[in-house]
Design an enzyme around this catalytic site. Structure first.
Site, short mmCIF file in Angstrom:
data_model
loop_
_atom_site.label_atom_id
_atom_site.label_comp_id
_atom_site.label_asym_id
_atom_site.label_seq_id
_atom_site.Cartn_x
_atom_site.Cartn_y
_atom_site.Cartn_z
CG ASP A 22 -2.00 1.02 0.94
OD1 ASP A 22 -3.13 0.37 1.45
OD2 ASP A 22 -2.58 2.11 1.01
CE LYS B 47 -19.18 -6.49 -4.65
NZ LYS B 47 -18.81 -7.27 -3.49
CB CYS C 118 -19.95 -1.41 -0.94
SG CYS C 118 -17.73 -1.12 -0.91
CE LYS D 297 -22.41 -5.04 8.54
NZ LYS D 297 -22.50 -6.22 7.93
P1 NAD Z 1 -9.82 0.71 1.38
O1 NAD Z 1 -10.36 2.35 0.44
O2 NAD Z 1 -9.88 0.35 2.59
O3 NAD Z 1 -8.53 0.18 0.63
C1 NAD Z 1 -7.87 0.00 -0.37
C2 NAD Z 1 -6.95 0.67 -0.62
O4 NAD Z 1 -5.86 0.75 -1.24
C3 NAD Z 1 -6.00 2.48 0.25
O5 NAD Z 1 -5.14 1.61 1.90
C4 NAD Z 1 -5.06 3.01 -0.46
O6 NAD Z 1 -4.44 3.66 -0.68
C5 NAD Z 1 -5.13 1.95 -1.11
N1 NAD Z 1 -4.39 1.86 -2.78
C6 NAD Z 1 -4.46 3.27 -3.44
N2 NAD Z 1 -3.65 3.24 -4.76
C7 NAD Z 1 -2.58 2.91 -4.59
C8 NAD Z 1 -2.06 2.00 -5.17
N3 NAD Z 1 -1.58 2.79 -6.83
N4 NAD Z 1 -0.85 1.50 -5.00
C9 NAD Z 1 -0.61 1.27 -3.11
N5 NAD Z 1 -2.27 1.41 -3.08
C10 NAD Z 1 -3.14 1.68 -3.22
O7 NAD Z 1 -10.94 0.25 0.01
P2 NAD Z 1 -11.61 -1.20 0.16
O8 NAD Z 1 -12.39 -1.32 1.30
O9 NAD Z 1 -10.88 -2.13 0.73
O10 NAD Z 1 -12.50 -1.72 -1.66
C11 NAD Z 1 -11.52 -1.84 -2.15
C12 NAD Z 1 -12.45 -2.34 -3.34
O11 NAD Z 1 -12.58 -3.00 -3.18
C13 NAD Z 1 -12.80 -0.82 -3.63
O12 NAD Z 1 -13.66 -1.96 -4.98
C14 NAD Z 1 -14.51 -2.06 -2.91
O13 NAD Z 1 -15.48 -1.70 -3.71
C15 NAD Z 1 -14.77 -3.39 -3.06
N6 NAD Z 1 -15.28 -3.96 -1.81
C16 NAD Z 1 -15.42 -3.81 -0.66
C17 NAD Z 1 -15.77 -4.47 -0.02
C18 NAD Z 1 -15.85 -3.85 1.23
O14 NAD Z 1 -16.66 -4.07 2.58
N7 NAD Z 1 -15.09 -2.51 2.29
C19 NAD Z 1 -16.81 -5.99 0.04
C20 NAD Z 1 -16.42 -5.73 -1.17
C21 NAD Z 1 -15.57 -5.46 -2.38
C1 UGA Z 2 -22.00 -5.47 1.31
C2 UGA Z 2 -22.51 -6.80 0.81
O1 UGA Z 2 -23.61 -7.20 1.97
C3 UGA Z 2 -21.19 -7.86 0.28
O2 UGA Z 2 -21.81 -8.64 0.51
C4 UGA Z 2 -20.50 -6.88 -0.42
O3 UGA Z 2 -19.33 -7.72 -0.60
C5 UGA Z 2 -20.20 -5.23 -0.12
O4 UGA Z 2 -21.37 -4.47 0.43
C6 UGA Z 2 -18.99 -5.12 -1.03
O5 UGA Z 2 -19.29 -4.86 -1.60
O6 UGA Z 2 -18.72 -3.86 -0.48
P1 UGA Z 2 -21.37 -4.50 3.64
O7 UGA Z 2 -21.59 -2.90 2.82
O8 UGA Z 2 -20.46 -4.35 4.18
O9 UGA Z 2 -21.64 -5.64 2.48
O10 UGA Z 2 -22.19 -4.34 5.26
P2 UGA Z 2 -23.74 -5.63 4.72
O11 UGA Z 2 -24.19 -6.59 5.37
O12 UGA Z 2 -24.40 -5.26 3.38
O13 UGA Z 2 -24.68 -4.00 5.44
C7 UGA Z 2 -24.67 -2.79 4.62
C8 UGA Z 2 -25.97 -1.99 5.14
O14 UGA Z 2 -27.45 -2.18 5.21
C9 UGA Z 2 -25.41 -1.44 6.61
O15 UGA Z 2 -25.63 -0.05 6.62
C10 UGA Z 2 -26.35 -2.26 7.37
O16 UGA Z 2 -26.80 -2.09 8.88
C11 UGA Z 2 -27.58 -1.69 6.14
N1 UGA Z 2 -28.44 -3.17 6.28
C12 UGA Z 2 -28.42 -4.14 6.40
C13 UGA Z 2 -29.86 -2.64 6.56
O17 UGA Z 2 -30.35 -2.02 6.71
N2 UGA Z 2 -30.77 -4.15 6.80
C14 UGA Z 2 -30.79 -5.17 6.85
O18 UGA Z 2 -31.45 -6.06 6.63
C15 UGA Z 2 -29.30 -5.24 6.19
#
Ligand code: NAD
Ligand code: UGA
Length: 463
Positions: A35, A221, A277, A340
């Site tokens: 990172d 996705k 997301c 959450k």
């Molecule tokens: P995040 O912001 O927590 O982490 C991303 C990291 O990437 C940061 O620490 C940033 O500094 C680093 N970064 C950016 N550009 C860079 C580069 N050029 N070189 C090195 N490091 C670099 O993001 P996240 O929540 O982990 O989400 C990442 C992706 O996964 C997003 O596309 C998101 O939509 C997807 N996603 C997130 C979740 C979730 O629950 N947060 C779940 C499923 C999918």
């Molecule tokens: C969501 C999806 O559940 C994951 O599958 C996905 O990978 C992720 O987004 C992503 O792409 O980032 P997340 O956002 O971490 O995960 O959490 P959730 O449990 O989905 O909750 C999302 C929001 O909906 C929260 O604010 C939660 O409180 C709310 N929620 C969820 C409700 O208000 N009611 C419900 O019944 C469920």
């Protein structure tokens, strides 16, 4: 092809936990998570596991097992890319805040930077895995950047979106409903898919691993998140109707959820969904549909966001109206700030917007959240740019003790469903509050009968 060295670019909520589990389950593979954010990497390397940059139940144990065995966190991005057979791109893909597609499209600048960096430093063939959530067809862009370097290196691009939810990340990673891998349907593409399948097979049953073409994987996705968010907006859209008719949204959710075609999950009415997301991915879907001229499709999905915004506003309006139409100078306690329970993540949390709307009415908000820092709350509010940082500091205060947060408050608003809230001494809280004492339960988690018996004026969303 056998993968022996993995690099993951991005040590965030996805990169960190995902790679920790891959490393734990594949001790023969060296996994380096890189990172550009030095303090984040430092925190991942912190001896004290309580200092990891992300709070997820069970994550500390996984990290403790694999770290410095075959799991490494580093800021040496180039070196890790060069050494890897497989590079995961797990960087952030936020909504664009400028130019074409502002406020809707995914900002792919970090993805493009990664692709350019990989192209620049690679000296051997690699499999590139899209872990970030991306608009359908992004693999084409990545491919075009990688293949135009002219240094004769072969890159295979896979899409392997992540479905983990925060708060249950480790459990979701250990027992995923499915793993999705999309790739090119060529000989090399199929081999690359198999290389990634083999990594997951270390702990995921074969029947839970789905392989598709690239575009189906990328679009699945966005679709999964759109469907999940739509369920929340659908149940939330009924809360107001429940309130005016005397129906109880929990009873309705329970009744419809028993239908196996509908299912019981994701039917919890709330003050609105948050998280990094749902909103971003739906806006992205809407933007993609619009860019193909599919207006009706775009409008359909946009309604999920419109309903969610309405729900947050409705909750703050309810508080103002109930408190005799004025909250100026009144203290309102917030229990919860995270989007959450069981996470310290606050991105797009409903609490931020509700606080902003109440501060606009000159209330003082006093927040207690078991995992979110005071600085994070200020940052979240400042990000909205509604007033000066100094004003935000005066109007949003924090307490690390819930009873202190509630002391002398006119009302309590429950913004996150943290379990501990259910076990507080509610009689004690009632005694230290202004009377009449109001509770606005935006998550419907408290026992209404107990609270009413104590003397609270209790309101739960959808009841
Ligand atoms: P995040 O912001 O927590 O982490 C991303 C990291 O990437 C940061 O620490 C940033 O500094 C680093 N970064 C950016 N550009 C860079 C580069 N050029 N070189 C090195 N490091 C670099 O993001 P996240 O929540 O982990 O989400 C990442 C992706 O996964 C997003 O596309 C998101 O939509 C997807 N996603 C997130 C979740 C979730 O629950 N947060 C779940 C499923 C999918
Ligand atoms: C969501 C999806 O559940 C994951 O599958 C996905 O990978 C992720 O987004 C992503 O792409 O980032 P997340 O956002 O971490 O995960 O959490 P959730 O449990 O989905 O909750 C999302 C929001 O909906 C929260 O604010 C939660 O409180 C709310 N929620 C969820 C409700 O208000 N009611 C419900 O019944 C469920």
């Amino acid at each position: 092809m056998k993968v022996t060295t993995i690099c993951c670019i991005g040590a965030g909520y996805v990169g960190g936990p995902t790679m920790a589990v891959i490393a734990q389950k594949n001790p023969q593979i060296k996994v380096t998570v890189v990172d550009v954010n030095e303090s984040r990497i430092e925190a991942w390397n912190h001896e004290d596991l309580d200092q990891l940059p992300i709070y997820e139940p069970g994550l500390d144990a996984v990290v403790a097992e694999a770290r410095n065995r075959n799991l490494f966190f580093s800021t040496e991005v180039d070196a890790a890319i060069e050494a890897a057979d497989m590079v995961f791109i797990s960087v952030n893909t936020p909504t664009k805040t400028y130019g074409k597609g502002k406020g809707m499209a995914a900002d792919l600048k970090y993805i493009e930077l990664c692709a350019r960096q990989i192209a620049k430093v690679s000296t051997s063939d690699k499999i590139i895995v899209e872990k970030s959530t991306l608009p359908v067809k992004t693999a084409q862009t990545i491919k075009s950047i990688l293949h135009n370097t002219g240094n004769g290196i072969n890159f295979q691009i896979l899409s392997n979106p992540e479905f983990l939810a925060e708060g249950t990340a480790v459990q979701d990673l250990l027992m995923p409903d499915r793993v999705l891998i999309g790739g090119e349907q060529t000989k090399e593409g199929v081999e690359a898919i198999q290389a990634l399948v083999d990594i997951y097979l270390s702990w995921v049953p074969n029947e839970n691993i789905i392989t598709t073409n690239l575009w189906s994987s990328e679009l699945s996705k966005l679709t999964a998140n759109a469907f999940l968010a739509q369920r929340v907006s659908s149940i939330n859209a009924l809360t107001e109707l429940c309130e005016v008719t005397g129906a109880d949204v929990n009873e309705v959710a329970n009744a419809i959820g028993k239908d196996s075609r509908i299912g019981p999950k994701f039917l919890k009415a709330s003050v609105g969904f948050g998280g990094s997301c749902f909103q971003k991915d739906i806006l992205n879907l809407v933007y993609i549909a619009k860019s193909y001229g599919l207006k009706e499709v775009a409008d359909y999905w946009e309604q999920v966001i419109i309903m969610n915004d309405y729900q947050k506003r409705r909750f703050s309006t309810k508080i103002v109206k109930t408190l005799y139409n004025t909250i100026s100078g009144k203290k309102i306690a917030f229990l919860g700030w995270a989007f959450k329970k069981d996470t310290n993540d606050t991105r797009e949390s409903a609490a931020i917007y509700v606080a902003d709307q109440l501060i606009e009415e000159q209330a003082t908000i006093c927040v207690y959240d078991p995992k979110v820092t005071a600085q994070q709350m200020q940052n979240d509010l400042n990000y909205l740019n509604s007033r000066t940082e100094e004003d935000n500091q005066n109007q949003l205060i924090t307490e690390d003790n819930p009873y202190n947060a509630c002391k002398d408050a006119h009302a309590i608003a429950i913004l996150t469903e943290w379990d501990e809230f259910k076990f507080y001494d509610w009689q004690k809280i009632y005694d230290i509050m202004q009377k009449p004492a109001f509770v606005f339960d935006g998550r419907g988690i408290l026992n209404s009968e107990t609270l009413k018996t104590i003397g609270f004026q209790y309101y739960a969303i959808g009841r």
